[in-house]
Structures are given as structure tokens and as C-alpha cells.
Scaffold this motif. Structure first.
Motif, short mmCIF file in Angstrom:
data_model
loop_
_atom_site.label_atom_id
_atom_site.label_comp_id
_atom_site.label_asym_id
_atom_site.label_seq_id
_atom_site.Cartn_x
_atom_site.Cartn_y
_atom_site.Cartn_z
N ASP A 297 0.83 -1.21 0.00
CA ASP A 297 0.00 0.00 0.00
C ASP A 297 0.87 1.26 0.00
O ASP A 297 0.83 2.07 0.91
CB ASP A 297 -0.92 -0.01 1.23
CG ASP A 297 -1.99 1.08 1.18
OD1 ASP A 297 -2.12 1.74 0.14
OD2 ASP A 297 -2.68 1.28 2.19
N GLY A 298 1.71 1.39 -1.00
CA GLY A 298 2.51 2.60 -1.14
C GLY A 298 3.57 2.78 -0.08
O GLY A 298 4.05 3.90 0.13
N ALA A 299 3.96 1.70 0.59
CA ALA A 299 4.97 1.76 1.66
C ALA A 299 4.58 2.78 2.73
O ALA A 299 5.44 3.45 3.31
CB ALA A 299 6.35 2.06 1.11
N LYS A 300 3.29 2.89 3.02
CA LYS A 300 2.85 3.80 4.07
C LYS A 300 3.22 3.25 5.44
O LYS A 300 3.43 2.04 5.61
CB LYS A 300 1.34 4.02 3.99
CG LYS A 300 0.51 2.83 4.41
CD LYS A 300 -0.98 3.14 4.37
CE LYS A 300 -1.81 1.95 4.90
NZ LYS A 300 -3.26 2.26 4.86
N VAL A 301 3.31 4.13 6.42
CA VAL A 301 3.70 3.74 7.77
C VAL A 301 2.52 3.07 8.47
O VAL A 301 1.41 3.61 8.49
CB VAL A 301 4.15 4.97 8.58
CG1 VAL A 301 4.58 4.55 9.98
CG2 VAL A 301 5.28 5.71 7.88
N VAL A 302 2.76 1.89 9.01
CA VAL A 302 1.72 1.19 9.77
C VAL A 302 2.09 1.05 11.24
O VAL A 302 1.25 0.68 12.06
CB VAL A 302 1.44 -0.21 9.17
CG1 VAL A 302 0.84 -0.08 7.77
CG2 VAL A 302 2.70 -1.06 9.12
N PHE A 303 3.34 1.36 11.57
CA PHE A 303 3.76 1.27 12.98
C PHE A 303 5.08 2.00 13.13
O PHE A 303 5.89 2.06 12.21
CB PHE A 303 3.92 -0.19 13.42
CG PHE A 303 4.36 -0.35 14.85
CD1 PHE A 303 3.45 -0.22 15.88
CD2 PHE A 303 5.69 -0.59 15.16
CE1 PHE A 303 3.86 -0.35 17.21
CE2 PHE A 303 6.10 -0.72 16.47
CZ PHE A 303 5.18 -0.60 17.50
N GLY A 304 5.30 2.55 14.32
CA GLY A 304 6.59 3.13 14.66
C GLY A 304 6.63 4.64 14.53
O GLY A 304 5.64 5.29 14.20
N PRO A 305 7.80 5.21 14.79
CA PRO A 305 7.93 6.68 14.86
C PRO A 305 7.98 7.39 13.52
O PRO A 305 7.86 8.61 13.47
CB PRO A 305 9.25 6.87 15.61
CG PRO A 305 10.05 5.64 15.29
CD PRO A 305 9.04 4.53 15.19
#
Length: 349
Positions: A297-305
Motif C-alpha cells: 500500500d505505497g509503503a505507508k507507515v503502519v507502525f513506529g515513529p
């Protein structure tokens, strides 16, 4: 004592031995004078030692500030390493020197006579408060700071310039524009072929199987002048997913090829290499601070800072059947900063 008595005593059924109502106060141990107390030469030697340690702290701070200007961070990745190293060492040694000098001063030159301070109500009477002030003044006088100008000057200088290790890099970066940052452009251009890292083999689509991960660099990287700096910006992770698992974002319809996608390997948090791929979830993990990105999914952020998706490298297959870039990344790679502005592809900057 019999085992039966011991068992009763353990269970608390026998009275313990009587204790005296009060113990005799042994008092303070006799004071042992130090060399600096009995020898003027020893006192002067300790004073010089403290001054030398303060001097080392001063020189370390100056060296850290010099390193910041001598190795400007926008001049290449190599300079970032040296600048960070010099600032860190200057700050660390500078602060450590102040601490060691202060401890040595206290142990070798200040009064080490033990005293007893009896407990009293939180606010004493005026006479007691005046006595406390007199004691503080006597302590300051006993420390010798007034009659040791060398130590006083060294202490004031070291403490005064120590914050420069913090302030100079901060102030020096205020107002900086991301537009002139070297991370805005990489080696990737239209037609630049994808090659394996580190051996530089060109990649065909059929070589990339579903679930496999390839560490990629631009073809011709080893021919540039500053290989390390260019590689640090251009490293890419190539992954192939089943086409039905890949979510195509608007405007990126031609950025992938038959389920093959390419993303910057530089984490958008603090720039660590993102290299851990979980095949079942299609997640990329940064090992430094556990930022997790969804490749499907577009290398979106799913966890972390991390607060920003990994920049995607648009790819195609050239006339000879090799994977190649369609263009450079559409935005600057690397960590997000407060002054970052999202660029427009084709903008002259």
C-alpha cells in the motif's frame, strides 16, 4: 541449642534476646589530613591538575565546534560522519572534563572534614538562619575559589563555552532550506537500469520471484566520484508481490511492473536502512526503531515513529528487457525535517 529450641525461635515462640535501649555513639572517625592539607606543593599540584582537566574540557568543546564548520553536512555523506563524530566527542569530552575536574577539586582541595547537622524544624529561628548563611559563606571561603584565580577562571571558561556544542549546530541549521539539500536528487534518471548490490548485475523481471527481496543500486554507480555518498541516497529495495495484492495509488499506475515495486531503502525516521521484509504481511521493518511500512500500500507507515511513507522509485522495462527507472524519486529521500517541502517532479531546484 537444641533443634527444638531453634525451631521455636524461628516460629517466634521464644522471646528474642533483650536489646539495649540505646547504643553508644561511636562518634566520627578521626580526620586524616590529605597531602594538599599539609603540603603547599601538594596543594599547588592538585590545583594544576584541576586546571589542566578544565583546559582539556575547553579544548574539546572548541574542537567540536570547529568540526561542525570544518565538515559541513550538506557537502556529502562522508562529512556527516565526521561532523557528527567531532561534535559528539567534543560535547562528551567537554562535559566529562567539567565533571571530573569538579570532583577532583572537591576531593583534593575543598574541606573534607565530616560534620554533623542535627535535625531541626523546617524553618529555624533567625539566629539559626544567620548561622547557616555564615556556614555557607565559610564553605565558599574554604573552597578556595576566591584565592584560586586559576581554577576560578578555568571553571568559568569551561562552563561558559560548554553549551556551544549544543547551540552552534542548532543555530547553524536554523533557516536552512531543504531545497539545497543534497538528498533532493539521486543518481536515478529515466532509463537508469537497476543493478544488484553489491555486484552490479542487471535485473530482468523474470529473475524477481514473488516474495523475493532485492537490494538494488543504479547501474554505473561505481563509476562516480563519491560512490559512498551517491549510494547512501540511491539504495533501493525491490520486491515482487502478486499483482492482486498490490494497491495502486492514484497517479502511480505505471510506477510498478507486473507486481514489482521499488522503494527507497532509507527510513524516513532517522535514515537507517530498511531491510527486513515479512513476506506474509508485505511489511518492511526498520531495525533501528521498528518503523514498519506496508509495501502493498505505497509503503505507508503502519507502525513506529516514522511519519512519512518510503519514497517510491517508478520503474519500467527497457527495450532490452531490463528493469530501469522511469525517473528519480518524486520527493527527497531520507528523514523528515520540519523545513521539508514536498517537491514537484520536474521542478528546477
Amino acid at each position: 541449642m537444641s533443634n527444638h529450641s531453634t525451631e521455636l525461635e524461628t516460629r517466634g515462640e521464644l522471646d528474642p534476646a533483650p536489646s539495649p535501649e540505646r547504643f553508644e555513639n561511636p562518634g566520627l572517625p578521626p580526620h586524616r589530613p590529605r597531602l594538599s592539607d599539609t603540603s603547599p606543593e601538594g596543594s599547588k599540584r592538585a590545583e594544576r591538575q584541576v586546571a589542566i582537566i578544565f583546559g582539556i574540557s575547553i579544548l574539546a568543546t572548541i574542537a567540536g565546534v570547529w568540526g561542525y564548520f570544518a565538515f559541513p553536512m550538506d557537502a556529502g555523506v562522508g562529512n556527516v560522519r565526521y561532523s557528527t563524530l567531532s561534535i559528539g566527542l567534543g560535547l562528551g569530552i567537554g562535559m566529562l572534563g567539567i565533571g571530573i575536574a569538579a570532583v577532583h577539586w572537591a576531593k583534593a582541595l575543598m574541606s573534607d572534614v565530616e560534620v554533623v547537622d542535627q535535625r531541626h524544624p523546617q524553618r529555624g529561628d533567625d539566629a539559626t538562619r544567620a548561622a547557616a548563611v555564615a556556614d555557607l559563606q565559610a564553605g565558599a571561603k574554604d573552597s578556595g575559589i576566591a584565592r584560586r584565580p586559576l581554577l576560578k577562571g578555568a571553571l568559568i571558561t569551561a562552563v561558559a563555552i560548554a553549551p556551544l556544542s549544543f547551540l552552534v549546530p542548532f543555530v547553524g541549521n536554523l533557516g536552512g532550506s531543504w531545497n539545497v539539500n543534497a538528498m533532493r536528487h539521486t543518481m536515478w534518471r529515466k532509463g537508469t537500469r537497476l543493478a544488484t548490490d553489491p555486484d552490479g548485475r542487471l535485473i530482468r523481471p523474470e529473475m524477481v520471484t514473488i516474495g523475493s527481496v532485492w537490494h538494488v543500486i543504479p547501474d554505473g554507480l561505481h563509476e562516480v566520484d563519491d560512490v559512498l555518498a551517491e549510494k547512501a541516497k540511491a539504495i533501493v529495495l525491490l520486491v515482487r508481490l502478486a499483482p492482486e495484492d498490490l494497491k495502486i495509488l492514484p497517479g502511480r499506475e505505471d510506477w510498478s511492473y507486473d507486481g514489482i515495486v521499488a522503494y527507497s531503502k532509507v527510513c524516513t525516521h532517522v535514515g537507517c536502512p530498511v531491510a527486513l521484509y515479512e513476506q506474509q504481511t508485505h511489511h518492511l521493518l526498520c531495525p533501528c526503531h521498528q518503523s514498519t511500512f506496508d509495501v502493498a500500500d505505497g509503503a505507508k507507515v503502519v507502525f513506529g515513529p516514522a511519519k512519512r511513507a518510503l519514497p517510491q522509485l517508478p520503474i519500467m522495462v527497457d527495450d532490452e528487457g531490463y528493469l530501469a527507472a522511469r525517473d528519480d524519486f518524486d520527493e527527497a529521500v531520507g528523514p523528515s525535517t520540519w523545513e521539508r517541502q514536498r517537491p514537484i517532479r520536474g521542478e528546477d531546484y
